[in-house]
Design a protein around this motif. Structure first.
Motif, PDB file in Angstrom:
ATOM      1  N   CYS A 106       0.867  -1.172   0.047  1.00 57.83           N
ATOM      2  CA  CYS A 106       0.044   0.026   0.131  1.00 57.83           C
ATOM      3  C   CYS A 106       1.015   1.434  -0.012  1.00 57.83           C
ATOM      4  CB  CYS A 106      -0.913  -0.222   1.272  1.00 57.83           C
ATOM      5  SG  CYS A 106      -2.002  -1.497   1.448  1.00 57.83           S
ATOM      6  N   HIS A 126      -7.253  -8.604   0.851  1.00 53.57           N
ATOM      7  CA  HIS A 126      -7.351  -8.651   2.138  1.00 53.57           C
ATOM      8  C   HIS A 126      -8.974  -8.546   2.614  1.00 53.57           C
ATOM      9  CE1 HIS A 126      -3.270  -6.579   2.141  1.00 53.57           C
ATOM     10  NE2 HIS A 126      -3.245  -7.148   3.152  1.00 53.57           N
ATOM     11  N   ALA A 128     -10.857  -7.165   5.083  1.00 50.88           N
ATOM     12  CA  ALA A 128     -10.953  -5.906   5.792  1.00 50.88           C
ATOM     13  C   ALA A 128     -11.898  -4.927   4.962  1.00 50.88           C
ATOM     14  CB  ALA A 128      -9.510  -5.217   5.968  1.00 50.88           C
ATOM     15  N   ARG A 129     -12.204  -3.954   5.687  1.00 51.76           N
ATOM     16  CA  ARG A 129     -13.171  -3.013   4.998  1.00 51.76           C
ATOM     17  C   ARG A 129     -12.751  -1.427   5.074  1.00 51.76           C
ATOM     18  NH1 ARG A 129     -18.502  -4.161   7.831  1.00 51.76           N
ATOM     19  NH2 ARG A 129     -17.098  -4.760   9.532  1.00 51.76           N
ATOM     20  N   ILE A 130     -13.236  -0.567   4.394  1.00 47.18           N
ATOM     21  CA  ILE A 130     -12.880   0.829   4.586  1.00 47.18           C
ATOM     22  C   ILE A 130     -14.318   1.413   4.271  1.00 47.18           C
ATOM     23  CG2 ILE A 130     -11.619   2.832   3.611  1.00 47.18           C
ATOM     24  CD1 ILE A 130      -9.657   0.819   2.499  1.00 47.18           C
ATOM     25  N   TYR A 138     -11.545   8.500   6.503  1.00 51.85           N
ATOM     26  CA  TYR A 138     -11.700   7.261   6.202  1.00 51.85           C
ATOM     27  C   TYR A 138     -11.529   6.251   7.449  1.00 51.85           C
ATOM     28  CZ  TYR A 138     -11.310   8.740   1.504  1.00 51.85           C
ATOM     29  OH  TYR A 138     -11.588   9.482   0.348  1.00 51.85           O
ATOM     30  N   ARG A 139     -12.165   5.066   7.650  1.00 51.84           N
ATOM     31  CA  ARG A 139     -11.951   4.417   8.897  1.00 51.84           C
ATOM     32  C   ARG A 139     -11.815   2.932   8.253  1.00 51.84           C
ATOM     33  NH1 ARG A 139     -17.024   4.298  12.654  1.00 51.84           N
ATOM     34  NH2 ARG A 139     -18.101   3.545  10.822  1.00 51.84           N
ATOM     35  N   LEU A 140     -10.874   2.206   8.967  1.00 51.94           N
ATOM     36  CA  LEU A 140     -10.703   0.927   8.427  1.00 51.94           C
ATOM     37  C   LEU A 140     -11.372  -0.136   9.575  1.00 51.94           C
ATOM     38  CD1 LEU A 140      -8.801  -1.467   7.199  1.00 51.94           C
ATOM     39  CD2 LEU A 140      -7.169  -1.104   9.150  1.00 51.94           C
ATOM     40  N   SER A 151      -7.461  -7.214   9.444  1.00 56.39           N
ATOM     41  CA  SER A 151      -7.232  -5.743   9.903  1.00 56.39           C
ATOM     42  C   SER A 151      -6.370  -5.516  10.603  1.00 56.39           C
ATOM     43  CB  SER A 151      -8.520  -5.157  10.527  1.00 56.39           C
ATOM     44  OG  SER A 151      -8.758  -5.823  11.743  1.00 56.39           O
ATOM     45  N   LEU A 154      -3.108  -4.231   8.893  1.00 52.81           N
ATOM     46  CA  LEU A 154      -3.340  -2.950   7.972  1.00 52.81           C
ATOM     47  C   LEU A 154      -3.162  -1.727   9.080  1.00 52.81           C
ATOM     48  CD1 LEU A 154      -6.182  -4.221   5.735  1.00 52.81           C
ATOM     49  CD2 LEU A 154      -3.719  -3.835   5.290  1.00 52.81           C
ATOM     50  N   LEU A 162      -5.772   4.875   2.584  1.00 50.76           N
ATOM     51  CA  LEU A 162      -6.940   4.282   2.767  1.00 50.76           C
ATOM     52  C   LEU A 162      -8.006   4.892   1.858  1.00 50.76           C
ATOM     53  CD1 LEU A 162      -7.713   4.481   6.970  1.00 50.76           C
ATOM     54  CD2 LEU A 162      -7.236   2.360   5.317  1.00 50.76           C
ATOM     55  N   LEU A 288      -4.859   5.793  12.724  1.00 51.68           N
ATOM     56  CA  LEU A 288      -5.424   5.842  11.400  1.00 51.68           C
ATOM     57  C   LEU A 288      -6.284   7.200  10.959  1.00 51.68           C
ATOM     58  CD1 LEU A 288      -4.798   2.734  12.012  1.00 51.68           C
ATOM     59  CD2 LEU A 288      -6.233   2.411  10.152  1.00 51.68           C
TER      60      LEU A 288
END
Length: 354
Positions: A106, A126, A128-130, A138-140, A151, A154, A162, A288
């Motif tokens: 990344c 991956h 995981a979500r954004i 932005y939130r992971l 997650s 990351l 992100l 983050l």
């Protein structure tokens, strides 16, 4: 994923492909939803590079998408492999995947696909979500499959990263991904999971370090917490906190590694009760959102990727962080990352110093 599937139509999305089921299904999903999909393969001087590249080409040909090979062997060696080796000889147990995601996959790869391929987003496999946007931030988030959530790996990403990433598999469980692979005509079946540390292949950590950094390991004493010498070791890089096997110290109850002391070149051993601690020092803390929340902050913290999250209070401490757990934790390991969660949201992380 920063972009919902409803808004990715016609976007140019480059997928980091490894030849495995996850990245292949991620590419097929984005293609089905109308994105302009291309593939990219990171050449990292992997032990099975030719074989892996052949698998990636087969998938790209099947999906009828262009494939670009990006040579990142030099920065990967310098930023990930050398860090991995140096950490072990410094008495730490590193997590190269966390560092690679930040600096290589990344990092360097994301920069290159945006600059050279005109990608609007880089997608990976991956779990995981954004969510969020450039205005609200932005939130992971954790992947919905608790057995596959990635997650943790990351936790060092930035807001800028992100906003340029896409994780199509974050809303799926692993079994559903195999079902999708069959739907798309991708011939994977229930293939074995890929190894976390890609550059080890079939080697043990000790064997890899011996070939990568010959002559760095030095024998030394095994000491009790009281300083009594009760054995010898072949090099602190052979050990990690919590290790029981291979110590060669018979006793009525097992001995465990409780500390690696590079200043004395010593492996410090103790009993199970000595492995538990309630406070953990972090060398630094990364958030983050781009800024720390009001501290102290109470959240859930994982001290290893497969460790259950436990409630803790995080505060500042000597330029780093102090994590005070509600309950003592076993085998806290310097070099690993403590990752902070609030519900399903990843707040940040820090490398464990002690």
């Amino acid at each position: 994923m920063a972009e919902s599937f409803d808004t990715i139509q016609q976007k140019k999305i480059v997928v980091a492909m490894s030849g495995g089921v996850d990245s292949s299904v991620a590419a097929a999903l984005l293609q089905r939803r109308g994105a302009q999909v291309e593939g990219v393969f990171m050449a990292l001087a992997q032990p099975d590079l030719a074989e892996q590249l052949q698998r990636v080409r087969q998938v790209a040909d099947f999906l009828k998408i262009p494939l670009t090979v990006v040579d990142l062997a030099e920065p990967f060696q310098r930023l990930v492999v050398d860090y991995f080796s140096a950490s072990y000889f410094a008495g730490k147990t590193p997590n190269p995947c966390v560092v690679c995601n930040r600096t290589i996959k990344c990092g360097r790869l994301l920069e290159q696909v945006r600059k050279n391929l005109g990608a609007e987003l880089l997608a990976t496999g991956h779990y995981a979500r954004i969510n969020g946007d450039v205005t609200t931030g932005y939130r992971l988030l954790q992947g919905v499959d608790p057995q596959k959530d990635q997650s943790y790996f990351l936790g060092l990403l930035s807001q800028e990263q992100l906003g340029q990433l896409c994780f199509p598999l974050g809303g799926y469980r692993k079994g559903e991904v195999y079902t999708l692979a069959a739907e798309f005509g991708l011939a994977f079946g229930q293939t074995p999971e890929s190894q976390d540390i890609c550059f080890l292949k079939e080697q043990s950590v000790a064997a890899f370090l011996a070939s990568h950094s010959p002559g760095q390991g030095r024998p030394g004493p095994m000491l009790t917490l009281q300083g009594e010498e009760i054995g010898h070791h072949a090099g602190i890089h052979h050990y990690t906190v919590g290790q029981r096997r291979g110590l060669g110290l018979p006793d009525a109850t097992p001995w465990y590694v409780v500390e690696l002391d590079p200043a004395r070149n010593a492996v410090v051993v103790g009993k199970d009760a000595d492995l538990w601690q309630q406070e953990v020092l972090l060398s630094s803390a990364h958030w983050l959102s781009g800024q720390a929340p009001p501290l102290p902050c109470v959240c859930m913290v994982k001290i290893r990727s497969r460790h259950p999250a436990s409630q803790a209070e995080i505060s500042q401490h000597d330029g780093g962080g102090l994590v005070k757990f509600s309950q003592p934790q076993r085998a806290v390991t310097p070099g690993q990352f403590a990752v902070f969660y609030q519900g399903e949201v990843v707040l940040g992380c820090g490398e464990i110093a002690k």
